[in-house]
Design an enzyme around this catalytic site. Sequence first.
Site, short mmCIF file in Angstrom:
data_model
loop_
_atom_site.label_atom_id
_atom_site.label_comp_id
_atom_site.label_asym_id
_atom_site.label_seq_id
_atom_site.Cartn_x
_atom_site.Cartn_y
_atom_site.Cartn_z
N GLU A 42 0.81 -1.23 0.00
CA GLU A 42 0.00 0.00 0.00
C GLU A 42 0.84 1.27 0.00
OE1 GLU A 42 -2.91 -0.09 3.14
OE2 GLU A 42 -4.24 -1.34 1.97
N GLU A 64 -6.60 -7.63 -0.24
CA GLU A 64 -7.06 -7.66 1.15
C GLU A 64 -8.55 -7.34 1.14
OE1 GLU A 64 -4.79 -5.01 3.63
OE2 GLU A 64 -2.88 -5.76 2.88
C1 GAL Z 1 -4.44 -2.29 5.22
C2 GAL Z 1 -3.01 -2.80 5.36
C3 GAL Z 1 -2.94 -4.03 6.22
C4 GAL Z 1 -3.74 -3.83 7.48
C5 GAL Z 1 -5.15 -3.50 7.10
C6 GAL Z 1 -6.08 -3.35 8.27
O1 GAL Z 1 -4.47 -0.96 4.86
O2 GAL Z 1 -2.47 -3.09 4.09
O3 GAL Z 1 -1.59 -4.30 6.53
O4 GAL Z 1 -3.17 -2.81 8.22
O5 GAL Z 1 -5.17 -2.30 6.39
O6 GAL Z 1 -7.39 -3.07 7.86
#
Ligand code: GAL
Length: 679
Positions: free
Chosen positions: A153, A340
């Site tokens: 990110e 994710e």
């Molecule tokens: C994303 C990040 C992850 C984790 C997640 C939590 O932005 O890539 O590592 O922190 O959020 O929601």
Amino acid sequence: MTHPDPTTPEFLMLGTCDYPEHVPSDRWAPYARMQAELGLRFVRVAEFAWSRLEPRPGEFDWAWLDDAIAAYAAEGLRVVMCTPTPTPPAWLIRAHPEILAFDEGGRVREFGSRRHYDFASPVFREHSRRITRAVAERYGQHPAVVGWQTDNEFGCHGTSRSYGGASEAAFPAWLQARYGTLDALNEAWGNVFWSMEYTDWAQVKAPVLTVTEPNPSHVLDYHRFASDLIASFQAEQVELLRELAPGRFVTHNFMIFESGFDHYDVARGLDFATWDNYPTGMLEFFAPPGVGEDLKTHYARTGHPDLVAFNHDVYRGLMLGKDGLGREGAGTSNGFWVMEQQCGQVNWAPYNPLPAEGAVALWTAQAWAHGADVVSYFRWRAATMAQEVMHSGLLRHDETPDRGFAEVAGLDLTQFPVGPVPARVALLHDYESLWIFDQQRHAAGLSYWAQTVTYYMALRSLGVDVQITHPDADLRGYVAVVAPAITLVPGERAARWEAAAQAGVPFVFGPRTAFRTPGGATWSDGQFGPLSGLTGARLLQYDSLRPGVTQGVAGPFGHAHATFWAESYRVNGAQTLATYAGGPLDGQSAVIRHGNATVIGAHSQELIRAVLSDVLGGAGVPLLDLPEGVRVSRRADRTLVQNWHPHAVTWGGLKLGAVSSVVLGGDWTPTEGKGEQGE
Ligand code: GAL
């Protein structure tokens, strides 16, 4: 394009983000078994594991990761490996504190969380190449490792730009390469205004800590400079991965509504884009101004369908690139991943509600319909330590399956065939326009994202599948083009649009279109600068409307009320379709049309929807009249109908339960009525 699966996948595939370094090694085999039994195919690992991979300078420990990968491989899972550069370890930072970045207040952003580095730091660049090489030499040809994610990110936590140190030191050379001479720089930025002229490159600093707002052209170039740094930082990693991990895909996980860099530039060189989808956090934290508290309350447990879909469509379109040619295969596959996917509560929004029953299945189906080939849930097990203990995973802290787990287990993936998204209406999106637009919003409530998303929501409410793409992309083949907020329009862009319009493509433009030169100034002949021929008009007046103040608009689209923004035009060949009624713009042109170009000067949801409906209907695009919260998307030979409301709805001959999806044939059309009926 390198595909993650050696056989062509027929249906959506699933994965998860796992952290073997967070749990004892005796958990790895049972976790992998459960993951495989759940039907997951991919596991992403190691993006934050630098301190375990290289505990001391030059001393590597691969044994634990070898064993963890072996555990996944034993269950047939495929591994997505990461470069661990978002988390340089303490030994590196304390030896080279010049790696750290600076915030807008000129303070060092310290070690102790993540993303604590400046993309411009030559020392960090060297260590980024070194650790990338080491990890890629170890796992580049591992049979279980099918692909790579660079870093994690870019831009998260406001880290796209550093306002001091290495970045600030590198800025003058970037300017010199762009402008050649100081005279050219001073001219382009208009530095004569307030005596801001420079006589030595070294005098130019980051545009922060000024007494009042810095010169917007200075800010625009600092954004471009920082964006170029991110693109070149990633390119160094990609080059190494191409050499050491042949045949594997390389991607990056982009963020919700991230605006800190030009994603089209950073995506160049990747095989496909991925992004991280957190719908409830997005609504609380990233919703553009203009999305009211009532909507936030109503959709608190699902997020808003159009905000999520907008991000899917941005990332599906990213690989089409700026020239429309994209990478080989990109335009044909439409493929992207959700790297994710929220599967429970997040921890980082002001409020972090439990998702509604059915939300995880709803989000997964929507991602598929908008073009995702893989949805990978974050994270496998809830963290029991450090910053993210409040965040859910598929497993609870105590390793029992959480609510999202059951929904994933219940998915029937054969409902979700992989195939093209038949989006024939283009919506144009450009980061440079975003930067300069937001630098001088003039109406606090209306950001670039808010204006763009308002048009997107109108299109989605009409049942239109949208292809979001760059304004310089190849626009041939689209039935219509919508440009909500492309305020920066160089001459070549205007010429290409004009050619497309003359070839028969209808365009709809929003306010502030073609207001700015590439340098960030305004055209000396006023808006629409080089686009004046196409629009057949010039800007007359613009008005900034504070909340509670509206501007009436009258005409064939009914009586509408502009909020936040109203601009009027002096027509020069164009025809006036709607006129302002009352207020300082009374009687002036609000909506104009010239051949294939329609311009909407008023920010009004109902007006925008009505004009889009008129133009798209005229272009033969099939339209629906969808109630709020009900959405229709098409992919491959299927149609997905979803209800995002926390209550049941009857629409189009379908009974839709609260927070639910139904997958129908590609030729499905609603059978009755337009209205929504809550149950
Ligand atoms: C994303 C990040 C992850 C984790 C997640 C939590 O932005 O890539 O590592 O922190 O959020 O929601």
